[in-house]
Design an enzyme around this catalytic site. Sequence first.
Site, mmCIF file in Angstrom:
data_model
loop_
_atom_site.group_PDB
_atom_site.id
_atom_site.type_symbol
_atom_site.label_atom_id
_atom_site.label_comp_id
_atom_site.label_asym_id
_atom_site.label_seq_id
_atom_site.Cartn_x
_atom_site.Cartn_y
_atom_site.Cartn_z
ATOM 1 N N SER A 191 48.999 -8.525 -7.370
ATOM 2 C CA SER A 191 49.773 -8.992 -8.529
ATOM 3 C C SER A 191 49.782 -10.515 -8.618
ATOM 4 C CB SER A 191 51.208 -8.495 -8.378
ATOM 5 O OG SER A 191 52.061 -9.143 -9.279
ATOM 6 N N TYR A 228 59.141 -8.408 -4.231
ATOM 7 C CA TYR A 228 57.983 -7.652 -4.724
ATOM 8 C C TYR A 228 56.695 -8.445 -4.513
ATOM 9 C CZ TYR A 228 54.589 -6.013 -8.181
ATOM 10 O OH TYR A 228 53.432 -5.604 -8.801
ATOM 11 N N LYS A 252 53.277 -7.823 -1.986
ATOM 12 C CA LYS A 252 51.874 -7.803 -2.437
ATOM 13 C C LYS A 252 51.044 -8.831 -1.651
ATOM 14 C CE LYS A 252 51.979 -4.673 -5.710
ATOM 15 N NZ LYS A 252 51.201 -3.429 -5.632
HETATM 16 N N1 LIG Z 1 52.077 -2.752 -14.742
HETATM 17 C C1 LIG Z 1 51.796 -4.029 -14.493
HETATM 18 O O1 LIG Z 1 51.821 -4.883 -15.399
HETATM 19 C C2 LIG Z 1 51.408 -4.461 -13.088
HETATM 20 C C3 LIG Z 1 51.197 -5.836 -12.833
HETATM 21 C C4 LIG Z 1 50.809 -6.227 -11.547
HETATM 22 C C5 LIG Z 1 50.614 -5.268 -10.559
HETATM 23 N N2 LIG Z 1 50.857 -3.954 -10.816
HETATM 24 C C6 LIG Z 1 50.668 -2.965 -9.734
HETATM 25 O O2 LIG Z 1 49.880 -1.875 -10.191
HETATM 26 C C7 LIG Z 1 50.275 -0.671 -9.545
HETATM 27 C C8 LIG Z 1 50.554 0.389 -10.586
HETATM 28 O O3 LIG Z 1 51.579 -0.066 -11.462
HETATM 29 P P1 LIG Z 1 52.154 0.847 -12.637
HETATM 30 O O4 LIG Z 1 52.649 -0.058 -13.708
HETATM 31 O O5 LIG Z 1 51.188 1.919 -12.966
HETATM 32 O O6 LIG Z 1 53.437 1.459 -11.909
HETATM 33 P P2 LIG Z 1 53.957 2.972 -11.857
HETATM 34 O O7 LIG Z 1 55.333 2.911 -11.290
HETATM 35 O O8 LIG Z 1 53.770 3.631 -13.177
HETATM 36 O O9 LIG Z 1 52.962 3.638 -10.812
HETATM 37 C C9 LIG Z 1 53.155 3.582 -9.411
HETATM 38 C C10 LIG Z 1 52.900 4.973 -8.856
HETATM 39 O O10 LIG Z 1 53.092 4.955 -7.427
HETATM 40 C C11 LIG Z 1 53.802 6.133 -7.061
HETATM 41 N N3 LIG Z 1 54.491 5.896 -5.786
HETATM 42 C C12 LIG Z 1 55.546 5.066 -5.557
HETATM 43 N N4 LIG Z 1 55.919 5.155 -4.266
HETATM 44 C C13 LIG Z 1 55.082 6.030 -3.662
HETATM 45 C C14 LIG Z 1 54.959 6.552 -2.342
HETATM 46 N N5 LIG Z 1 55.792 6.182 -1.357
HETATM 47 N N6 LIG Z 1 53.979 7.442 -2.082
HETATM 48 C C15 LIG Z 1 53.128 7.857 -3.062
HETATM 49 N N7 LIG Z 1 53.219 7.414 -4.343
HETATM 50 C C16 LIG Z 1 54.167 6.513 -4.633
HETATM 51 C C17 LIG Z 1 54.757 6.383 -8.221
HETATM 52 O O11 LIG Z 1 55.250 7.703 -8.285
HETATM 53 C C18 LIG Z 1 53.879 6.019 -9.420
HETATM 54 O O12 LIG Z 1 53.169 7.145 -9.907
HETATM 55 C C19 LIG Z 1 51.480 -1.025 -8.690
HETATM 56 O O13 LIG Z 1 51.061 -1.217 -7.362
HETATM 57 C C20 LIG Z 1 51.976 -2.334 -9.289
HETATM 58 O O14 LIG Z 1 52.641 -3.139 -8.346
HETATM 59 C C21 LIG Z 1 51.253 -3.522 -12.057
#
Ligand SMILES: NC(=O)c1ccc[n+]([C@@H]2O[C@H](COP(=O)([O-])OP(=O)(O)OC[C@H]3O[C@@H](n4cnc5c(N)ncnc54)[C@H](O)[C@@H]3O)[C@@H](O)[C@H]2O)c1
Length: 317
Positions: free
Chosen positions: A115, A139, A143
């Site tokens: 991130s 957070y 990362k």
């Molecule tokens: N959405 C954004 O703009 C953004 C920006 C930077 C980084 N990210 C990173 O991208 C990734 C996906 O983000 P997203 O927006 O799809 O989030 P999201 O919350 O929709 O998806 C995360 C998934 O991880 C699963 N999860 C959480 N804890 C878990 C565990 N202990 N075991 C197994 N599964 C688990 C959740 O159920 C979920 O399906 C994340 O790592 C997030 O930090 C997202």
Amino acid sequence: MRILVTGGTGYIGSTAVEILRNKGYEISILDDCSTGHADCVPTGVRFIQGSLLNRSDIAAALQDTDAVMHFAGKSLVGESVEKPDLYHSVNVNGTRNLLDEMKIASVTKIVFSSSAATYGEPDVIPIPESASTNPTNPYGATKLGIDSMISRESKEQGISAVSLRYFNVAGALKSDRGWLAERHNPETHLIPNVLRSTQANPVKIFGNDWPTADGTCIRDYVHVIDLIDAHIKALESLAEGIHEIYNLGSGDGYSVRQVVAAASLAIGHEVPTIDSPRRAGDPAILIADINKAKVQLGWVPTRRINEMVADTLASFA
Ligand SMILES: NC(=O)c1ccc[n+]([C@@H]2O[C@H](COP(=O)([O-])OP(=O)(O)OC[C@H]3O[C@@H](n4cnc5c(N)ncnc54)[C@H](O)[C@@H]3O)[C@@H](O)[C@H]2O)c1
């Protein structure tokens, strides 16, 4: 080739599953559905409903796997301030478990969702991968900790790894099962919140006195389809014993008011907003320098803010 998609029922992970499947990859998903949705798992995909905190779940999910795309984790900045231990446990310890089980299963390839929060308050805009990393919340610290762990693992164990530092991911993908889109609860991302804004519950603009042209914060948005395209290019680029880090954004910034204007245009009426005080820890401007991904991966994001807004709006129908 079989790819384990951790977090494959979440927003970005489910989009990755859909695109990878359409490209002919075999897919396994590991997800505890804590913030994801089991109803977006397509038929024919192996789904282990389990946790990164349970090593036997990971071992089961890794069967016959050639590479891992690791999206699973906790990703709300505000929640991470309230529950730093939870974020350390799931994100850092969960990834440690994944890397340990990968070693046992002889899986040596990983693409990780890092991130822009690893950088914190930037000292240079646009932000290159060489910028200093000073996360301003737990957070971002998790990362950064994972990126360092993967770097060590790559040097010591020879694994092939890429960390992709996303800026703001937006947009949606239409599949034969309907739209795959943001279904976060609470939703903290600007575009879905602007599109859901009503007179009774107007979207908040945090600060109107930032040192930007219209006084509102500027962020870099990347369409989720372009983002997954970069994951596939990253997967194809993996090299033994090397850990590369790439920023993923559009390389352009949009102010909050510009996003509101794009949403108003898409909806056909003025989106109601309410001016609120600045939030602590919000930098004025975050824009990615994406030249490294362009040059080394041959990745060029093509979808603009209007498309991200239009696809998100269409996903509500
Ligand atoms: N959405 C954004 O703009 C953004 C920006 C930077 C980084 N990210 C990173 O991208 C990734 C996906 O983000 P997203 O927006 O799809 O989030 P999201 O919350 O929709 O998806 C995360 C998934 O991880 C699963 N999860 C959480 N804890 C878990 C565990 N202990 N075991 C197994 N599964 C688990 C959740 O159920 C979920 O399906 C994340 O790592 C997030 O930090 C997202």
